[in-house]
Design a protein around this motif. Structure first.
Motif, mmCIF file in Angstrom:
data_model
loop_
_atom_site.group_PDB
_atom_site.id
_atom_site.type_symbol
_atom_site.label_atom_id
_atom_site.label_comp_id
_atom_site.label_asym_id
_atom_site.label_seq_id
_atom_site.Cartn_x
_atom_site.Cartn_y
_atom_site.Cartn_z
ATOM 1 N N UNK A 186 0.825 -1.208 0.000
ATOM 2 C CA UNK A 186 0.000 0.000 0.000
ATOM 3 C C UNK A 186 0.863 1.262 0.000
ATOM 4 N N UNK A 187 1.941 1.217 0.753
ATOM 5 C CA UNK A 187 2.852 2.369 0.813
ATOM 6 C C UNK A 187 3.506 2.598 -0.547
ATOM 7 N N UNK A 188 3.941 1.518 -1.195
ATOM 8 C CA UNK A 188 4.553 1.633 -2.513
ATOM 9 C C UNK A 188 3.563 2.203 -3.524
ATOM 10 N N UNK A 189 2.311 1.766 -3.439
ATOM 11 C CA UNK A 189 1.286 2.274 -4.355
ATOM 12 C C UNK A 189 1.053 3.769 -4.134
ATOM 13 N N UNK A 190 1.044 4.201 -2.874
ATOM 14 C CA UNK A 190 0.886 5.627 -2.576
ATOM 15 C C UNK A 190 2.031 6.434 -3.172
ATOM 16 N N UNK A 220 3.409 12.303 1.336
ATOM 17 C CA UNK A 220 3.615 12.523 2.766
ATOM 18 C C UNK A 220 3.269 11.267 3.568
ATOM 19 N N UNK A 221 2.139 10.648 3.219
ATOM 20 C CA UNK A 221 1.741 9.430 3.930
ATOM 21 C C UNK A 221 2.769 8.324 3.719
ATOM 22 N N UNK A 222 3.229 8.167 2.481
ATOM 23 C CA UNK A 222 4.246 7.140 2.196
ATOM 24 C C UNK A 222 5.544 7.457 2.936
ATOM 25 N N UNK A 223 5.930 8.726 2.969
ATOM 26 C CA UNK A 223 7.151 9.130 3.676
ATOM 27 C C UNK A 223 7.039 8.833 5.162
ATOM 28 N N UNK A 224 5.873 9.095 5.735
ATOM 29 C CA UNK A 224 5.681 8.831 7.164
ATOM 30 C C UNK A 224 5.651 7.340 7.483
ATOM 31 N N UNK A 225 5.531 6.520 6.454
ATOM 32 C CA UNK A 225 5.626 5.068 6.638
ATOM 33 C C UNK A 225 7.043 4.567 6.338
ATOM 34 N N UNK A 226 7.980 5.496 6.181
ATOM 35 C CA UNK A 226 9.377 5.115 6.034
ATOM 36 C C UNK A 226 9.847 4.868 4.624
ATOM 37 N N UNK A 227 9.058 5.213 3.602
ATOM 38 C CA UNK A 227 9.452 4.982 2.209
ATOM 39 C C UNK A 227 10.493 6.028 1.827
ATOM 40 N N UNK A 228 11.707 5.572 1.544
ATOM 41 C CA UNK A 228 12.811 6.501 1.301
ATOM 42 C C UNK A 228 12.616 7.312 0.018
ATOM 43 N N UNK A 229 12.078 6.692 -1.012
ATOM 44 C CA UNK A 229 11.815 7.422 -2.242
ATOM 45 C C UNK A 229 10.793 8.524 -2.031
ATOM 46 N N UNK A 230 9.758 8.223 -1.252
ATOM 47 C CA UNK A 230 8.734 9.227 -0.957
ATOM 48 C C UNK A 230 9.318 10.372 -0.142
ATOM 49 N N UNK A 231 10.208 10.043 0.788
ATOM 50 C CA UNK A 231 10.863 11.095 1.578
ATOM 51 C C UNK A 231 11.625 12.043 0.663
ATOM 52 N N UNK A 232 12.354 11.480 -0.297
ATOM 53 C CA UNK A 232 13.163 12.291 -1.207
ATOM 54 C C UNK A 232 12.280 13.151 -2.101
ATOM 55 N N UNK A 233 11.217 12.568 -2.644
ATOM 56 C CA UNK A 233 10.306 13.333 -3.506
ATOM 57 C C UNK A 233 9.621 14.447 -2.723
#
Length: 204
Positions: A52-56, A86-99
């Motif tokens: 779900x995080x990857x999809x977000x 933001x939701x993906x980043x808060x779940x620890x997704x490094x790519x989402x944090x960078x974006x």
């Protein structure tokens, strides 16, 4: 018959007063980091699966890149994609944090624009928080930024003289920030450095 005009004037002043208060409160809400009144939160709640995080993350990137003009994204597209990132980043997704941090740093520090309901200085502080957090989680630091990040990674270290006026490296962005804004960024990053199992926080 009494003259209704004084009553009308009082009502008009009353509503103008309410409008002014609302405008002031809105302005303050976009600058809480800059003003030093933004809280430092505990670890974000983890409620989604890895899939779900990857999809977000993927959907968030697609939304932010929708209707791009060359290298530039439309603000409406960025606003649509940021909540997912933001939701993906808060779940620890490094790519989402960078974006996510990239949009805030580019718009806040480079273009001096507000984004995500934040003023330009607060947007820059938000982006810096995620950048500092990335270093806590293992992102590399260039040699010319090494001394800068010694201060950013430890919120108990005082900001050295001239820290907010350097023209080089990451430090040039500090010219867009208040002392309180950058201090919030490093404190929030420090608080979240151990929130995601499997990540490798920097030693403190």
């Amino acid at each position: 018959m009494s003259d209704p005009r004084p009553v009308k004037r009082l009502k008009k002043r009353h509503w103008l007063g309410i409008l002014l208060v609302c405008l002031v409160l809105y302005g303050v809400s976009t600058m809480t980091r800059t003003l030093g009144i933004h809280p430092v939160f505990d670890c974000p709640e983890q409620t989604l699966s890895q899939g779900e995080v990857q999809a977000l993350f993927e959907d968030g990137v697609k939304l932010t890149e929708q209707d791009m003009r060359g290298e530039y994204s439309m603000m409406s597209s960025i606003d649509a994609g940021l909540p997912l990132l933001k939701t993906a980043a808060k779940h620890g997704h490094r790519g989402a944090m960078a974006e996510y941090r990239g949009h805030f740093l580019r718009l806040g520090a480079v273009e001096m624009m507000g984004v995500g309901g934040l003023s330009s200085p607060d947007a820059t502080a938000e982006g810096m928080m995620w950048k500092i957090l990335g270093v806590h989680l293992g992102d590399a630091v260039s040699p010319h930024d090494a001394e800068t990040f010694k201060v950013l990674l430890d919120p108990e270290v005082a900001f050295p003289e001239g820290f907010f006026s350097s023209p080089t490296g990451t430090a040039w962005m500090f010219q867009m920030l208040s002392n309180s804004g950058l201090d919030w960024a490093r404190r929030q990053a420090h608080a979240w450095r151990g929130c995601w199992p499997g990540q490798s926080p920097t030693a403190q």
